[in-house]
Design an enzyme around this catalytic site. Structure first.
Site, PDB file in Angstrom:
ATOM      1  N   LYS A  72       0.962  -1.130  -0.097  1.00 24.03           N
ATOM      2  CA  LYS A  72       0.148  -0.054  -0.037  1.00 24.03           C
ATOM      3  C   LYS A  72       0.679   1.289  -0.076  1.00 24.03           C
ATOM      4  O   LYS A  72       0.566   2.283  -0.860  1.00 24.03           O
ATOM      5  CB  LYS A  72      -0.927  -0.055   1.216  1.00 24.03           C
ATOM      6  CG  LYS A  72      -1.812  -1.114   1.429  1.00 24.03           C
ATOM      7  CD  LYS A  72      -2.750  -1.090   2.443  1.00 24.03           C
ATOM      8  CE  LYS A  72      -2.108  -1.425   3.905  1.00 24.03           C
ATOM      9  NZ  LYS A  72      -1.311  -2.895   3.686  1.00 24.03           N
ATOM     10  N   THR A  73       1.832   1.223   0.993  1.00 24.67           N
ATOM     11  CA  THR A  73       2.649   2.566   1.018  1.00 24.67           C
ATOM     12  C   THR A  73       3.627   2.541  -0.292  1.00 24.67           C
ATOM     13  O   THR A  73       3.757   3.768  -0.691  1.00 24.67           O
ATOM     14  CB  THR A  73       3.722   2.300   2.345  1.00 24.67           C
ATOM     15  OG1 THR A  73       2.878   2.080   3.236  1.00 24.67           O
ATOM     16  CG2 THR A  73       4.497   3.494   2.361  1.00 24.67           C
ATOM     17  N   ASP A  78      -1.022   7.166   6.654  1.00 22.25           N
ATOM     18  CA  ASP A  78      -1.211   5.711   6.897  1.00 22.25           C
ATOM     19  C   ASP A  78      -2.227   5.378   7.960  1.00 22.25           C
ATOM     20  O   ASP A  78      -2.561   6.332   8.879  1.00 22.25           O
ATOM     21  CB  ASP A  78       0.223   5.349   7.214  1.00 22.25           C
ATOM     22  CG  ASP A  78       0.402   3.915   6.902  1.00 22.25           C
ATOM     23  OD1 ASP A  78      -0.604   3.235   6.288  1.00 22.25           O
ATOM     24  OD2 ASP A  78       1.762   3.790   6.988  1.00 22.25           O
ATOM     25  N   THR A  93      -5.218  -1.182   7.151  1.00 22.68           N
ATOM     26  CA  THR A  93      -5.256  -2.491   7.267  1.00 22.68           C
ATOM     27  C   THR A  93      -6.840  -3.007   7.614  1.00 22.68           C
ATOM     28  O   THR A  93      -7.096  -4.285   7.802  1.00 22.68           O
ATOM     29  CB  THR A  93      -4.423  -3.199   8.196  1.00 22.68           C
ATOM     30  OG1 THR A  93      -4.369  -2.446   9.380  1.00 22.68           O
ATOM     31  CG2 THR A  93      -2.838  -3.130   7.727  1.00 22.68           C
ATOM     32  N   ARG A 146       6.601  -8.520   1.826  1.00 21.76           N
ATOM     33  CA  ARG A 146       7.477  -7.995   2.985  1.00 21.76           C
ATOM     34  C   ARG A 146       8.042  -9.320   3.585  1.00 21.76           C
ATOM     35  O   ARG A 146       9.165  -9.368   4.046  1.00 21.76           O
ATOM     36  CB  ARG A 146       6.642  -7.206   4.066  1.00 21.76           C
ATOM     37  CG  ARG A 146       7.630  -6.964   5.145  1.00 21.76           C
ATOM     38  CD  ARG A 146       6.914  -5.874   5.997  1.00 21.76           C
ATOM     39  NE  ARG A 146       6.406  -4.577   5.822  1.00 21.76           N
ATOM     40  CZ  ARG A 146       5.541  -3.893   5.943  1.00 21.76           C
ATOM     41  NH1 ARG A 146       4.307  -4.448   6.652  1.00 21.76           N
ATOM     42  NH2 ARG A 146       5.222  -2.704   5.591  1.00 21.76           N
TER      43      ARG A 146
HETATM   44  N1  LIG Z   1       3.865  -5.671  -5.541  1.00 23.44           N
HETATM   45  C1  LIG Z   1       5.200  -5.616  -5.335  1.00 23.44           C
HETATM   46  N2  LIG Z   1       6.320  -5.976  -5.993  1.00 23.44           N
HETATM   47  C2  LIG Z   1       7.515  -5.816  -5.390  1.00 23.44           C
HETATM   48  N3  LIG Z   1       7.779  -5.750  -3.930  1.00 23.44           N
HETATM   49  C3  LIG Z   1       6.776  -5.190  -3.248  1.00 23.44           C
HETATM   50  C4  LIG Z   1       5.408  -5.084  -3.820  1.00 23.44           C
HETATM   51  N4  LIG Z   1       4.565  -4.813  -2.803  1.00 23.44           N
HETATM   52  C5  LIG Z   1       5.485  -4.762  -1.543  1.00 23.44           C
HETATM   53  N5  LIG Z   1       6.567  -4.892  -1.952  1.00 23.44           N
HETATM   54  C6  LIG Z   1       7.716  -5.066  -1.016  1.00 23.44           C
HETATM   55  O1  LIG Z   1       7.117  -5.160   0.384  1.00 23.44           O
HETATM   56  C7  LIG Z   1       7.489  -4.084   1.012  1.00 23.44           C
HETATM   57  C8  LIG Z   1       6.385  -3.848   2.130  1.00 23.44           C
HETATM   58  O2  LIG Z   1       5.097  -3.025   1.236  1.00 23.44           O
HETATM   59  P1  LIG Z   1       4.535  -1.662   1.793  1.00 23.44           P
HETATM   60  O3  LIG Z   1       5.449  -1.138   2.894  1.00 23.44           O
HETATM   61  O4  LIG Z   1       4.196  -0.976   0.523  1.00 23.44           O
HETATM   62  O5  LIG Z   1       3.317  -2.601   2.430  1.00 23.44           O
HETATM   63  P2  LIG Z   1       2.072  -1.921   3.180  1.00 23.44           P
HETATM   64  O6  LIG Z   1       0.980  -2.601   2.296  1.00 23.44           O
HETATM   65  O7  LIG Z   1       2.332  -0.502   3.164  1.00 23.44           O
HETATM   66  O8  LIG Z   1       2.102  -2.575   4.639  1.00 23.44           O
HETATM   67  P3  LIG Z   1       1.644  -1.978   5.945  1.00 23.44           P
HETATM   68  O9  LIG Z   1       0.063  -2.149   6.134  1.00 23.44           O
HETATM   69  O10 LIG Z   1       2.423  -2.572   7.129  1.00 23.44           O
HETATM   70  O11 LIG Z   1       1.997  -0.492   5.853  1.00 23.44           O
HETATM   71  C9  LIG Z   1       8.109  -3.034   0.148  1.00 23.44           C
HETATM   72  O12 LIG Z   1       9.116  -2.031   0.805  1.00 23.44           O
HETATM   73  C10 LIG Z   1       8.413  -3.702  -1.159  1.00 23.44           C
HETATM   74  O13 LIG Z   1       9.993  -4.095  -0.648  1.00 23.44           O
HETATM   75 MG   LIG Z   2       2.486   0.728   4.918  1.00 19.95          MG
END
Ligand SMILES: Nc1ncnc2c1ncn2[C@@H]1O[C@H](COP(=O)(O)OP(=O)(O)OP(=O)(O)O)[C@@H](O)[C@H]1O
Ligand SMILES: [Mg+2]
Length: 336
Positions: A67-68, A112, A161, A221
């Site tokens: 998401k981030t 967030d 989430t 992740r």
């Molecule tokens: N589609 C993708 N392709 C490649 N790597 C990804 C992808 N999505 C996420 N990642 C990897 O996973 C890590 C975590 O993703 P991110 O921080 O965007 O998750 P999030 O959904 O924001 O989690 P949270 O809910 O904990 O904040 C990223 O830093 C990246 O390295």
């Molecule tokens: Mg995030």
């Protein structure tokens, strides 16, 4: 040599670092989530043609699905600056007013954990999202008056989430759309592991990629974290990163062949051993494990449900036959 399981704090620090270093910088590197990407492509292209910032967007789904990362990619694509904050960091209406009035035209405001924004603050966000205005009340009692400030055009991107905790009025104001991030397939996770291995300068055998992918909760992740731990294990034991060393490294971390951790298994065994497999209420499970309900619901359950080990029923949570079989426990799930 043996290693101990890292503490949650150590793990959070390490994953935070990995998130930064391995975050995709382009749409090509952002694997999977094809439906979301296709919709965003249309939305961003149309906004660019109109020379207007994209409309407000909300991303939801379990932790670590990207998401981030999406918010940062959108900023990159539109050439916008990102101002990032989070629901729990905005304590007072004044905090949000300060953030909004400091935005420049075209900025992206990333909030967030937006589900943790309090109601009074949420209401200030409504006119800001809808008509780009900020209503500020000056004074108290009968002499109080409202002044209205015009904000520069901006895009709010929010992540959560817990979509169920987002009120309907807030949800409806994400005019650009509300997007659900899905779990990744093993093949997509394998691609992510291969890319990350390259970035980390790690030689990895194809069999090892497959084994890590299988145990990564369909979550990028987790895949990156496992890759790093397996790399450490191989380095210390002076072996290559093969399927055999991956199996050993992850077993040492308490990760089993389905990718379940000790905490996942504790949830299932507690349900089965203490509550006859359920149905049992979430609050009861949480109390029995001294764990927060929200953590069980957001972090553990989605994966257990996805694997078909746990079901949510109107009468509570139920451990499935598959859960009994996986844990090697006797008995069977009750009929509904
Ligand atoms: N589609 C993708 N392709 C490649 N790597 C990804 C992808 N999505 C996420 N990642 C990897 O996973 C890590 C975590 O993703 P991110 O921080 O965007 O998750 P999030 O959904 O924001 O989690 P949270 O809910 O904990 O904040 C990223 O830093 C990246 O390295
Ligand atoms: Mg995030």
């Amino acid at each position: 040599m043996s290693r101990t399981t890292p503490s949650p704090k150590e793990e959070a620090k390490e994953t935070g670092f990995l998130d930064q270093t391995l975050r995709p910088n382009s749409w090509q590197e952002y694997i999977g989530q094809e439906a979301v990407k296709a919709n965003l492509h249309i939305l961003l292209t149309a906004a660019k043609e109109r020379s207007h910032p994209p409309e407000h967007l909300l991303f939801y789904g379990p932790p670590g699905l990207g998401k981030t990362t999406l918010a940062h990619l959108i900023a990159r694509e539109t050439g916008a600056q990102v101002k990032a904050t989070s629901g729990p960091a905005i304590l007072k209406v004044g905090d949000l007013a300060a953030i909004l009035t400091n935005l420049s035209a075209g900025d992206i405001l990333f909030i967030d954990e937006i589900h943790r924004l309090n109601k009074a603050i949420e209401e200030v966000l409504y006119p800001a999202m809808e008509s780009g205005t900020l209503d500020i009340i000056i004074g108290k009692g009968p002499s109080a008056r409202t002044i209205q400030l015009d904000l520069p055009p901006f895009t709010l991107i929010a992540a959560t989430t817990r979509i169920a905790m987002i009120s309907a009025p807030l949800r409806s104001r994400f005019s650009g759309g509300v997007f659900k991030l899905e779990f990744y397939t093993d093949a997509e996770i394998a691609k992510i592991i291969e890319r990350s291995a390259k970035l980390l300068g790690v030689d990895i055998e194809p069999g090892a990629v497959t084994e890590i992918a299988k145990r990564s909760r369909f979550t990028p992740r987790t895949a990156n974290y496992h890759l790093k731990r397996c790399r450490d294990f191989a380095q210390i034991n002076k072996t290559s990163l093969s399927s055999a060393s991956v199996e050993k490294a992850l077993a040492l971390l308490g990760v089993d062949e389905l990718g379940l951790t000790r905490a996942d298994r504790d949830i299932l065994t507690t349900m089965i051993n203490k509550f006859g497999g359920g149905p049992v209420g979430l609050s009861t499970i949480a109390a029995a494990l001294s764990e927060e309900q929200a953590t069980i619901e957001e972090v553990y359950e989605p994966y257990l449900i996805q694997l078909g080990l746990l079901e949510r029923t109107p009468r509570g949570r139920l451990a499935t036959d598959k859960a009994y079989a996986h844990l090697g426990l006797k008995g069977s799930a009750k009929l509904l």
